[in-house]
Structures are given as structure tokens and as C-alpha cells.
Scaffold this active site. Structure first.
Site, PDB file in Angstrom:
ATOM      1  N   ARG A  56      36.896  15.091  -0.647  1.00 31.52           N
ATOM      2  CA  ARG A  56      36.427  15.477  -1.979  1.00 31.52           C
ATOM      3  C   ARG A  56      35.883  16.900  -1.878  1.00 31.52           C
ATOM      4  O   ARG A  56      35.295  17.265  -0.854  1.00 31.52           O
ATOM      5  CB  ARG A  56      35.342  14.520  -2.499  1.00 31.52           C
ATOM      6  N   HIS A 113      31.050  15.361 -14.183  1.00 35.38           N
ATOM      7  CA  HIS A 113      30.001  14.792 -15.033  1.00 35.38           C
ATOM      8  C   HIS A 113      29.042  15.915 -15.368  1.00 35.38           C
ATOM      9  O   HIS A 113      29.008  16.941 -14.688  1.00 35.38           O
ATOM     10  CB  HIS A 113      29.278  13.646 -14.304  1.00 35.38           C
ATOM     11  N   TYR A 135      41.552   9.679  -1.448  1.00 33.21           N
ATOM     12  CA  TYR A 135      40.995   8.702  -0.513  1.00 33.21           C
ATOM     13  C   TYR A 135      42.136   7.779  -0.098  1.00 33.21           C
ATOM     14  O   TYR A 135      42.643   6.999  -0.923  1.00 33.21           O
ATOM     15  CB  TYR A 135      39.858   7.916  -1.176  1.00 33.21           C
ATOM     16  N   HIS A 139      30.624   5.469  -2.461  1.00 36.23           N
ATOM     17  CA  HIS A 139      29.161   5.525  -2.481  1.00 36.23           C
ATOM     18  C   HIS A 139      28.549   5.277  -1.100  1.00 36.23           C
ATOM     19  O   HIS A 139      27.477   4.693  -0.988  1.00 36.23           O
ATOM     20  CB  HIS A 139      28.601   4.521  -3.497  1.00 36.23           C
ATOM     21  N   HIS A 175      38.289   8.204  -9.397  1.00 35.88           N
ATOM     22  CA  HIS A 175      37.088   8.562 -10.168  1.00 35.88           C
ATOM     23  C   HIS A 175      37.385   9.745 -11.074  1.00 35.88           C
ATOM     24  O   HIS A 175      38.445  10.364 -10.989  1.00 35.88           O
ATOM     25  CB  HIS A 175      35.898   8.838  -9.242  1.00 35.88           C
ATOM     26  N   ASP A 234      28.488  14.797   0.690  1.00 34.92           N
ATOM     27  CA  ASP A 234      28.174  14.968  -0.735  1.00 34.92           C
ATOM     28  C   ASP A 234      26.655  14.968  -0.816  1.00 34.92           C
ATOM     29  O   ASP A 234      26.021  13.912  -0.702  1.00 34.92           O
ATOM     30  CB  ASP A 234      28.785  13.819  -1.538  1.00 34.92           C
ATOM     31  N   ASP A 263       0.790  -1.243   0.000  1.00 35.71           N
ATOM     32  CA  ASP A 263       0.000   0.000   0.000  1.00 35.71           C
ATOM     33  C   ASP A 263       0.822   1.293   0.000  1.00 35.71           C
ATOM     34  O   ASP A 263       0.260   2.373   0.127  1.00 35.71           O
ATOM     35  CB  ASP A 263      -0.958   0.053   1.213  1.00 35.71           C
ATOM     36  N   ASP A 290      24.706  19.403  -6.805  1.00 37.06           N
ATOM     37  CA  ASP A 290      25.584  18.293  -6.402  1.00 37.06           C
ATOM     38  C   ASP A 290      26.852  18.887  -5.790  1.00 37.06           C
ATOM     39  O   ASP A 290      27.753  19.308  -6.514  1.00 37.06           O
ATOM     40  CB  ASP A 290      25.896  17.461  -7.667  1.00 37.06           C
ATOM     41  N   GLU A 335      34.976  17.888  -9.289  1.00 36.09           N
ATOM     42  CA  GLU A 335      34.978  17.203  -8.000  1.00 36.09           C
ATOM     43  C   GLU A 335      36.181  16.286  -7.773  1.00 36.09           C
ATOM     44  O   GLU A 335      36.029  15.073  -7.685  1.00 36.09           O
ATOM     45  CB  GLU A 335      33.685  16.417  -7.833  1.00 36.09           C
ATOM     46  N   HIS A 384      23.602  12.810 -12.626  1.00 38.83           N
ATOM     47  CA  HIS A 384      24.538  12.442 -13.701  1.00 38.83           C
ATOM     48  C   HIS A 384      23.741  12.651 -14.983  1.00 38.83           C
ATOM     49  O   HIS A 384      23.057  11.757 -15.456  1.00 38.83           O
ATOM     50  CB  HIS A 384      25.013  10.995 -13.565  1.00 38.83           C
ATOM     51  N   GLU A 413      33.557  19.367  -4.263  1.00 38.65           N
ATOM     52  CA  GLU A 413      32.755  19.317  -5.491  1.00 38.65           C
ATOM     53  C   GLU A 413      31.938  20.586  -5.661  1.00 38.65           C
ATOM     54  O   GLU A 413      31.194  20.978  -4.764  1.00 38.65           O
ATOM     55  CB  GLU A 413      31.808  18.105  -5.452  1.00 38.65           C
TER      56      GLU A 413
END
Ligand code: GLY
Ligand code: MN
Ligand code: MN
Length: 461
Positions: A429, A358, A412, A243, A354, A260, A36, A271, A408, A365, A431
Site C-alpha cells: 500500500r 478518506h 494484497y 488491520h 478497500h 501504515d 488505578d 496517515d 492510498e 477517518h 498512502e
């Protein structure tokens, strides 16, 4: 709602369909979460781009002569009592600027009629489950009328390519919304930073979810509908999980926090990533790596301008990071050689794995080819030194004013042999969101500072 914005986009699509072409664009399906309960509905980006319409269960049909028909939910008092207002087909043309509107229940009877005597049917390929077979069913209906003189479209074409190219260069309306989205997100980041320092000063148990709650509060306060993607709030070593999602880990005095997070405002994403000391003061090793990432971002920003290539900011970032990794001793010159060797062998990949950006737009993205369309045939091949995979290099996209991308870079540092201990578990990071301009780029996310001293200043009591 300014319907002329959407009408202009529909006209640009129609011009590419050919005079006898037809395009079919459904919105996203509603998705059940559990008994539901549905996931919060989010329209399809292509559909919204061409209609500005956010109700579920709707389709847009555009023909090569520029005529548009919306199929939408009919008015239904009982359903509206439970689920909310429906625009309905009678009000849709005036409200949305489409030429005609019909109840969505008429789709299966109307589409075969609309497809008759067309030469090509366009729709987004491989996005909507079951759409291909649905179109097939309608085409079959047309074929059954061929003996009465009907012509059946002979071509099926992917509409994504046409729409992706249009969406890649943002119009003034889109840039305005994106600037506002980035401003809300910037305020949310400041708020989360300040809460972290304040709670630690007060001796409280700070958790990642406390900071996540602060972000959400500011997003909604600013009028944003929801986060543009799952917010990352990563304390300490969690920042090295690319992630990671905001969870329940403690935010400890002396550690860094990587956030992030960006809101979605009226269909457009922001972003932003910031990395800050939980207590408001960088340690020596944290600051050394932070300033290195920031210097690499500065280089990427300087490389972002009309006429440059999409890859240029990434290459600029890697150059600065490679030099910095040697300087701070994360890479050993005796083992990896010079800066050029570090770049060629991708030795930096251990700490920076990375890309530097983008496209950004309705989707975080966002769509749009990363290869320059005028040069797709120019291919060179190389072997990746780390994976040994064969990689095809095609000339990367030339940047034009109105394209929007993220910048960005990050570092790490997972504990490993030869990695100096003071840097262990530091993840950083930074960004920002950039609109390409003729001479450079406009950073629309700098409502939250990036310089270490400025972050420290706003986190002081
Ligand atoms: N937040 C997703 C990204 O930075 O690409
Ligand atoms: Mn990003
Ligand atoms: Mn991000």
C-alpha cells in the site's frame, strides 16, 4: 494559543443555531484501563475544534447570540499535586477567549437555566454515552418551571451535521498543523526503513516492534503527542492483513515491510503508508507490483482537484490496477475478460478490497459527508456483482480547496488457485495525504519518497 481561531469557529456555529438556539458540546470522558490506570486522555474532536482546550471534564455551551460558556475543572491544589495543572474557570476566559467560565460542578444547576426560553437544543447525537438522558433531565427541570412562564425548547437537533461540514474544509491554522504532522511522520518512516536495512546488514534479528519503536521515537522527537492510530508494521505476509498491528514477527531479508503509521500533532492526524524491501532492494515480482500500485496512485493524484468528485481518485486507481492485474497475470484475460469487464465484475476486488481514501483531519477517518449535499435526492440503485447486495449510489462529494483526504491504493496477494506463486503473500500500500487546491492537490506527506529507486537509495548503507 491563537484564541481568535476558535472564536471564529464558535461564531460560525452560533450563526447556524438560530437566535434562540443553544448548543452543548462535552469533551471526551476519561476511561479506565485497569485498576488505578486510565487510558491516556484524548479530548473530543468537536469540543477541541471549538475551544482549543485539552483538559478532561469540560463542556462548552454556545448560544445563538454568539455567547460561549466553558464549564471546566475548578482549581484544586490537592488534585493538581496528583494530576497536574488545571486552568480553572477564573483564568479560562482570558486564556481561551470564551465569554464566561464556570466550575463543571455547576453544570446541573446552570444548564436548566441556560436552556430556558430557547427553541432548540443542539448537541452531538449518539457520540457521548448518557448525554441524551442528561439533556432530558435538564429539559425536565425547565418544564417544571413552565407554570412560571418559562418556555422549554421544542426541538432537539444533531450538532454533528453542522460541525462536520465546518470541519470538512480546513482553515489555514489546521492546514499548517497538518503539514507539520505529515512532515514528522515522513521522517519517522524514513528512519524505520533505514533501521530495517541497517539491522539486517549487521546480521541482527529484526522484529516488527523494532521498527515500531523507531516510529514512536521520531514522533515524540518531533513534538507529536501520540500516534494518530494504532501503527501497522507488517512484515511479509502480514501486509495482507489490512488491520494488522505492529507485533513481534521477524522482518526477513527478501521480504517486504508495510508500515501504515502517522502521528497526531496538536489534535491533527497524519496517515502515511510506505512499503519497502526489508533489506533495501526490491525483488523482480515485488518491484512489478510496487510500480503498479505507484502508477495507480499517480492516476489518483492526478484526479484529485477542486471540482472533481471524491470518488474520482478511486475510479482512476481501479482503472490502472485492473489493467495492471491483467498485464502481470494476476488476473487471467481468458477468465475475466477486458479491463472494463474486470471493473464491472469487480474481479480486481480479490487483490484490492478497500477504498482509495478518506477524509483526514482531527480524526484519522475524519468527519464529513461523502455525498454531495446538494444532490442527496439523486439516487440510483445497482446490485453488487460480488455480494449481490442492493447498493444506493448517491453523487459523490465535489472536492473544494482546503479539503484533506488520503490517497492510498494497494494490492494484497494471498495464495490462491491460479495466483502465480512469485506474487504470493506480497502486500503493498502507498498512502499519502493530500490537500485539495484549485488546480490539483498538495501532497503533504512526500517528505518520505515513494519511488522504488529513491527508497532503495535512502536504505543503502
Ligand atoms: N491508517 C488507517 C487508514 O489508512 O485508513
Ligand atoms: Mn488512511
Ligand atoms: Mn493509513
Amino acid at each position: 494559543m491563537n484564541t481568535s481561531v476558535y472564536a471564529a469557529r464558535r461564531a460560525r456555529v452560533a450563526a447556524q443555531l438560530g437566535p434562540d438556539g443553544i448548543a452543548i458540546i462535552p469533551t471526551a470522558p476519561e476511561r479506565p484501563r485497569n485498576r488505578d490506570s486510565d487510558f491516556l486522555f484524548r479530548h473530543d474532536s468537536y469540543f477541541y475544534y471549538l475551544s482549543g482546550f485539552t483538559e478532561p471534564n469540560a463542556w462548552l455551551v454556545i448560544t445563538g447570540d454568539g455567547h460561549s460558556t466553558l464549564f471546566c475543572q475548578p482549581k484544586d491544589l490537592e488534585r493538581e499535586i496528583w494530576d497536574g495543572f488545571r486552568l480553572g474557570p477564573d483564568a479560562a476566559p482570558a486564556a481561551l477567549g470564551v465569554d464566561a467560565a464556570l466550575a463543571v460542578g455547576e453544570l446541573d444547576t446552570q444548564l436548566p437555566r441556560l436552556l430556558e426560553n430557547r427553541d432548540a437544543v443542539w448537541y452531538p447525537f449518539a457520540i457521548h454515552e448518557g448525554l441524551e438522558s442528561r439533556v432530558g433531565g435538564w429539559l425536565n427541570q425547565v418544564r417544571m418551571r413552565v407554570r412560571y412562564g418559562a418556555l422549554c425548547p421544542e426541538q432537539q437537533r444533531d450538532l454533528c451535521g453542522v460541525l462536520d461540514e465546518l470541519r470538512l474544509v480546513k482553515d489555514a491554522h489546521e492546514l499548517d498543523v497538518m503539514r507539520r504532522a505529515a512532515q514528522i511522520s515522513a521522517r519517522a518512516h524514513i528512519r524505520a526503513m533505514q533501521l530495517s536495512a541497517r539491522m539486517l546488514r549487521e546480521g541482527k534479528d529484526v522484529r516488527e516492534y523494532h521498527l515500531d519503536a523507531e516510529l514512536l521515537h521520531e514522533f515524540r522527537l518531533g513534538g507529536s503527542q501520540y500516534p494518530a492510530y494504532g501503527s501497522i508494521v507488517a512484515a511479509g505476509a502480514n501486509a495482507c492483513v489490512l488491520h494488522y498491528r505492529a507485533d513481534a514477527a521477524p522482518v526477513r531479508d527478501g521480504e517486504l515491510v508495510l508500515i501504515d503509521a502517522g502521528c497526531e500533532l496538536d489534535g491533527y492526524a497524519s496517515d502515511i503508508t510506505r512499503t519497502f524491501p526489508a533489506n533495501g532492494r526490491f525483488s523482480g515480482p515485488q518491484r512489478a507490483l510496487y510500480d503498479l500500485v505507484l502508477a495507480s496512485q499517480d492516476a489518483a493524484v492526478a484526479a484529485t482537484k477542486a471540482g472533481a468528485r471524491f470518488n474520482d481518485p478511486h475510479d482512476a486507481t481501479v482503472k490502472v490496477l485492473a489493467q495492471g492485474l491483467l498485464d502481470v497475470g494476476l488476473l487471467d484475460r481468458n477468465k475475466v475478460g477486458s479491463v472494463d469487464d474486470v471493473i464491472d465484475s469487480r474481479a480486481y476486488f480479490q487483490f484490492y478490497m478497500h477504498r482509495t481514501g478518506h477524509w483526514l483531519g482531527m480524526d484519522v477517518h475524519d468527519c464529513g459527508s461523502y455525498v454531495e449535499p446538494t444532490q442527496v435526492g439523486e439516487v440510483s440503485e445497482r446490485r453488487d456483482p460480488l455480494s449481490n447486495e442492493l447498493i444506493k449510489n448517491r453523487p459523490s462529494r465535489v472536492l473544494h480547496p482546503g479539503m484533506v483526504l488520503t490517497i492510498e491504493p494497494g494490492l494484497y496477494v494471498r495464495p490462491a488457485e491460479g495466483v502465480p506463486e512469485p506474487f504470493h503473500n506480497i502486500g503493498i500500500r502507498i498512502e499519502d495525504d493530500a490537500i485539495v487546491t484549485a488546480t490539483g492537490c498538495e501532497l503533504i506527506s512526500r517528505g518520505v519518497p515513494v519511488k522504488a529507486e529513491e527508497i532503495e537509495a535512502l536504505m543503502r548503507g
